[in-house]
Design a protein around this motif. Structure first.
Motif, mmCIF file in Angstrom:
data_model
loop_
_atom_site.group_PDB
_atom_site.id
_atom_site.type_symbol
_atom_site.label_atom_id
_atom_site.label_comp_id
_atom_site.label_asym_id
_atom_site.label_seq_id
_atom_site.Cartn_x
_atom_site.Cartn_y
_atom_site.Cartn_z
ATOM 1 N N ARG A 224 0.768 -1.172 -0.111
ATOM 2 C CA ARG A 224 0.238 0.320 -0.344
ATOM 3 C C ARG A 224 0.919 1.326 0.251
ATOM 4 O O ARG A 224 0.307 2.930 -0.896
ATOM 5 N N LEU A 225 2.063 1.889 0.676
ATOM 6 C CA LEU A 225 2.467 2.752 0.636
ATOM 7 C C LEU A 225 3.821 2.300 -0.526
ATOM 8 O O LEU A 225 3.466 4.039 -0.853
ATOM 9 N N ALA A 226 3.749 1.113 -1.562
ATOM 10 C CA ALA A 226 4.032 1.470 -2.635
ATOM 11 C C ALA A 226 3.441 2.617 -3.430
ATOM 12 O O ALA A 226 3.957 3.187 -4.551
ATOM 13 N N GLN A 227 1.936 1.672 -3.266
ATOM 14 C CA GLN A 227 1.389 2.884 -4.346
ATOM 15 C C GLN A 227 0.700 3.891 -4.293
ATOM 16 O O GLN A 227 0.894 4.878 -5.049
ATOM 17 N N LEU A 228 1.393 4.728 -2.867
ATOM 18 C CA LEU A 228 1.349 5.589 -2.376
ATOM 19 C C LEU A 228 2.137 6.438 -2.766
ATOM 20 O O LEU A 228 1.956 8.167 -3.311
ATOM 21 N N VAL A 229 3.491 6.037 -2.506
ATOM 22 C CA VAL A 229 4.713 6.728 -2.868
ATOM 23 C C VAL A 229 4.984 6.866 -4.504
ATOM 24 O O VAL A 229 4.766 7.831 -5.008
ATOM 25 N N SER A 230 4.532 5.655 -5.427
ATOM 26 C CA SER A 230 4.067 5.967 -6.852
ATOM 27 C C SER A 230 3.819 6.694 -7.492
ATOM 28 O O SER A 230 3.923 6.845 -8.279
ATOM 29 N N GLY A 231 2.311 6.759 -6.989
ATOM 30 C CA GLY A 231 1.536 7.511 -7.022
ATOM 31 C C GLY A 231 0.323 7.219 -8.680
ATOM 32 O O GLY A 231 0.474 6.034 -8.835
ATOM 33 N N ASP B 232 -5.403 1.900 7.060
ATOM 34 C CA ASP B 232 -5.308 2.230 8.572
ATOM 35 C C ASP B 232 -3.990 2.123 8.756
ATOM 36 O O ASP B 232 -3.737 2.807 9.927
ATOM 37 N N PHE B 233 -3.623 0.996 8.512
ATOM 38 C CA PHE B 233 -2.727 0.740 9.337
ATOM 39 C C PHE B 233 -1.010 1.255 8.592
ATOM 40 O O PHE B 233 -0.110 1.287 9.531
ATOM 41 N N ALA B 234 -0.965 1.223 7.285
ATOM 42 C CA ALA B 234 0.077 1.570 7.039
ATOM 43 C C ALA B 234 0.007 3.470 7.581
ATOM 44 O O ALA B 234 0.901 4.407 7.180
ATOM 45 N N ARG B 235 -0.987 4.124 7.482
ATOM 46 C CA ARG B 235 -1.694 5.872 7.810
ATOM 47 C C ARG B 235 -0.651 5.672 9.230
ATOM 48 O O ARG B 235 0.345 6.184 9.426
#
Length: 392
Positions: free
Chosen positions: A359-366, A384-387
């Motif tokens: 999920r964090l990879a998704q957010l960073v890659s946009g 929620d866990f990622a946040r």
């Protein structure tokens, strides 16, 4: 116990205020360090011992010459230590020194125990440290406190070695060869680290844009300018699409075709590597074997990769193996959520860890993100866990 400027240390550990190293509060005598391993019996070990004052660089000076490359010119103390190491086989029958690399503030030795010993490995290491200390004090013209009836505190006798040592058991000839190569390469690695300090400095809190006005906080080491690339592409590969060939013990068989390599994997890898060849940065949690294989191919081709880890980095951490060279070349950035701090030893990658990292990879890659199916875990729970993992 907590040192100013460092995160809260795990129970039983503390950060050294001078070096920033994470240290045990209590150092136990090392009679048995690996469960079910007989430290009196036969074995081959890579051992690391550090100076008590690592800032002194008292064992030698790092140098570099065009033809010779990087090297360590030993000080008088360094030569003394080298001599004491060479005497170990005379003191301990069946012990052989296979390789030594003395660095300015620490040393590595590959030690083979060919026959059963009367005492465990810790006693062999302790005898070396004690003899080297005695000769060092003679070199300084000092007398041990016990010889004149004084306490260590009142005599103010300096301390040569840090408490304890690190040992790695080398189980086969390949592991021994790799350890000896590591020893020989140590001066070059230190030279590269000093030549590129910005690439080998552990950042405890790197702010990363996660889109929609959100900022994530990560521990980081490597080239953080990779986050400014025009395109960051997420690598995500299901385990059913790729698997390395392994032997009966589960060891990866290098040089053999993979056990599984689907058309989907080949197409995805080809597309990602083509984009990376044109300047895109790949971001991957490197959880599945397919994700690790794509990252490996990217590094071989000289492309740039951001990896995600499920725990932070020790203050003196540096990437191991070939990752060190990729880091020195500016081709690597390693990130770990600040909410998942460094802990000694291995941390098992759980299913939830893998989901959060994806999920964090998704957010960073946009725009470069891919769709990820979180089987058995609700997407809102993953969010929620990622946040929480990257909350400042």
């Amino acid at each position: 116990m907590k040192s100013v400027g460092f995160p809260v240390a795990p129970p039983g550990w503390h950060y050294d205020e001078d070096t920033g190293a994470l240290m045990r509060d209590v150092i136990h005598r090392m009679g048995r360090r690996c469960r079910n391993w007989d430290y009196r019996g036969k074995g081959v070990y890579q051992i690391t011992i550090t100076l008590d004052d690592r800032r002194s660089q008292a064992l030698g000076r790092l140098g570099h010459e065009e033809k010779r490359g990087a090297f360590v010119e030993l000080s008088e103390l360094g030569r003394l230590v080298e001599g004491v190491l060479s005497e170990l086989p005379n003191q301990w029958l069946g012990v052989e020194v296979l390789g030594v690399q003395i660095m300015p503030d620490h040393l590595h030795v590959v030690l083979a125990v060919r026959g059963r010993q009367r005492k465990p490995l810790g006693a062999i290491v302790g005898s070396f440290k004690s003899k080297a200390t005695s000769r060092w004090l003679d070199l300084l013209g000092r007398t041990r406190p016990s010889a004149i009836g004084e306490s260590c505190a009142s005599a103010r006798v300096p301390k040569l070695w840090a408490e304890g040592y690190v040992d790695t058991i080398l189980f086969d000839e390949s592991a021994v060869a790799n350890a000896l190569a590591y020893l020989a390469d140590n001066p070059r690695r230190l030279w590269e680290k000093r030549a590129h300090p910005e690439l080998f400095t552990v950042l405890r809190d790197l702010s990363v844009d996660l889109g929609q006005g959100r900022i994530g906080h990560f521990a980081a080491i490597g080239n953080h300018y990779l986050l400014k690339a025009h395109s960051i592409l997420q690598v995500q590969c299901s385990r059913r699409f790729f698997a390395y060939a392994r032997d009966a013990k589960g060891v990866i068989q290098k040089g053999l075709p993979p056990r599984i390599e689907s058309d989907e994997f080949r197409a995805a890898a080809e597309a990602l590597l083509e984009e990376a060849a044109h300047g895109a940065v790949l971001i991957s949690p490197c959880v599945s074997e397919g994700e690790r294989e794509i990252a490996r191919q990217a590094f071989v081709a000289g492309h740039k990769v951001i990896t995600l880890a499920n725990k932070g980095f020790s203050p003196l951490y540096k990437p191991g193996g070939r990752l060190f060279d990729h880091c020195a070349a500016g081709n690597l950035l390693m990130l770990a959520p600040v909410g998942w701090p460094y802990l000694p030893g291995e941390k098992k990658m759980t299913r939830l860890d893998a989901c959060v990292l994806n999920r964090l990879a998704q957010l960073v890659s946009g725009p470069g993100a891919v769709d990820v199916v979180y089987k058995g875990i609700a997407p809102e729970h993953v969010d929620d866990f990622a946040r929480r993992a990257v909350a400042g």
